[in-house]
Scaffold this active site. Structure first.
Site, PDB file in Angstrom:
ATOM      1  N   ASP A   6     -64.334 -56.858   3.307  1.00  0.00           N
ATOM      2  CA  ASP A   6     -64.117 -57.321   1.936  1.00  0.00           C
ATOM      3  C   ASP A   6     -64.791 -56.435   0.888  1.00  0.00           C
ATOM      4  OD1 ASP A   6     -66.667 -58.052   2.773  1.00  0.00           O
ATOM      5  OD2 ASP A   6     -66.217 -60.175   2.854  1.00  0.00           O
ATOM      6  N   ASN A  53     -71.244 -72.216   4.648  1.00  0.00           N
ATOM      7  CA  ASN A  53     -70.081 -73.117   4.615  1.00  0.00           C
ATOM      8  C   ASN A  53     -69.008 -72.709   5.629  1.00  0.00           C
ATOM      9  OD1 ASN A  53     -68.988 -70.829   3.493  1.00  0.00           O
ATOM     10  ND2 ASN A  53     -68.469 -71.734   1.517  1.00  0.00           N
ATOM     11  N   HIS A  71     -67.740 -69.664   5.985  1.00  0.00           N
ATOM     12  CA  HIS A  71     -66.811 -68.574   5.616  1.00  0.00           C
ATOM     13  C   HIS A  71     -67.012 -67.358   6.505  1.00  0.00           C
ATOM     14  CE1 HIS A  71     -69.867 -67.065   2.426  1.00  0.00           C
ATOM     15  NE2 HIS A  71     -69.790 -66.121   3.327  1.00  0.00           N
ATOM     16  N   GLU A 113     -63.069 -68.699   2.167  1.00  0.00           N
ATOM     17  CA  GLU A 113     -63.829 -69.927   1.915  1.00  0.00           C
ATOM     18  C   GLU A 113     -63.132 -71.120   2.573  1.00  0.00           C
ATOM     19  OE1 GLU A 113     -66.660 -69.589   0.750  1.00  0.00           O
ATOM     20  OE2 GLU A 113     -66.740 -68.081  -0.838  1.00  0.00           O
TER      21      GLU A 113
END
Ligand code: F6R
Length: 247
Positions: free
Chosen positions: A67, A136, A138, A143
């Site tokens: 990313d 979380n 990811h 997400e």
């Protein structure tokens, strides 16, 4: 999904580096997927040490990063381009043209995503993808709620992710709000996956990941289905998992 438990961050870094070096030695043309963030820094240090001492060659290796932030130039000290050059690429004999990271500064982000996806396919796919994990769940910047069928795409970053990454910026306001990330399907199609986790902040994520429930609300959970996924995690990251006896 297999798990190797190690003592601490240093041991995780060493084990993961040994794993990668082994793959590089066995496949000179390895397509290696890379991550940024705090977790893989130690691994990259060990790869550099090994390259200096044992001359492991990266001359034909191609890399594909997960990313990049939208809006940051390659030269920006918070861009993932900059992170990779500083923490890895400039210390290895890897060719610049063989390192790939989505561009965060371009006129057409959608076209950039399609181009990135094609680059991976044209190279023959990723042989080994290194992953960190967000609190979380990811992976990359996918997400919770991201489709398991997603390919490289533009994402709005969760506030929790921006807060977690604010430690690298002067203030939360400076953390970009969007990024380009490989999709979950892109990641899942890697022939092999190595997920790394270290420390207390990953305890809840490890519990959810190893509970076995597969849900788009916890992106990393898809790895439970992957034929060749390995987790290397340290004692602290696995502390709660062991407390509730799911490992
Ligand atoms: C980084 C990335 C992220 C990180 C994750 C964990 O390229 O894609 O998914 O792996 O946010 O970050 P750290 O390692 O800083 O805890």
């Amino acid at each position: 999904m297999n798990i190797i438990e190690v003592k601490n961050y240093d041991e995780m870094s060493l084990k993961a580096a040994e794993y990668i070096i082994n793959r590089v030695k066995n496949n000179l043309n390895l397509n290696l997927g890379l991550a940024t963030g705090g977790t893989p820094k130690g691994v990259y240090n060990k790869l550099i040490e090994d390259h200096q001492q044992n001359h492991t060659s990266y001359k034909q290796v191609k890399t594909f990063n997960l990313d990049e932030y939208i809006g940051l130039s390659k030269e920006d000290s918070n861009s993932y381009h900059h992170y990779m050059n500083e923490n890895l690429f400039q210390h290895l004999n890897i060719l610049n043209e063989n390192t790939h990271i989505p561009s965060g500064l371009n006129d057409d982000n959608e076209a950039e995503c399609r181009k990135y996806e094609s680059l991976i396919i044209e190279a023959g796919g990723i042989d080994l993808q290194i992953l960190g994990i967000g609190a979380n769940g990811h992976i990359g910047f996918n997400e919770p709620g991201t489709s398991f069928h997603s390919k490289t795409h533009v994402v709005d970053l969760a506030q929790s992710t921006r807060k977690a990454n604010a430690r690298f910026f002067h203030s939360l306001d400076e953390v970009p709000t969007q990024a380009i990330t490989m999709g979950i399907q892109t990641i899942y199609q890697s022939k092999e996956i190595l997920l790394l986790a270290s420390g207390k902040s990953k305890q809840d994520a490890m519990v959810k990941l190893l509970s076995g429930e597969i849900t788009e609300e916890f992106p990393a959970s898809i790895l439970n289905n992957h034929p060749k996924a390995l987790i290397i995690a340290d004692e602290e990251a696995l502390f709660r998992v062991k407390e509730i006896s799911i490992f």
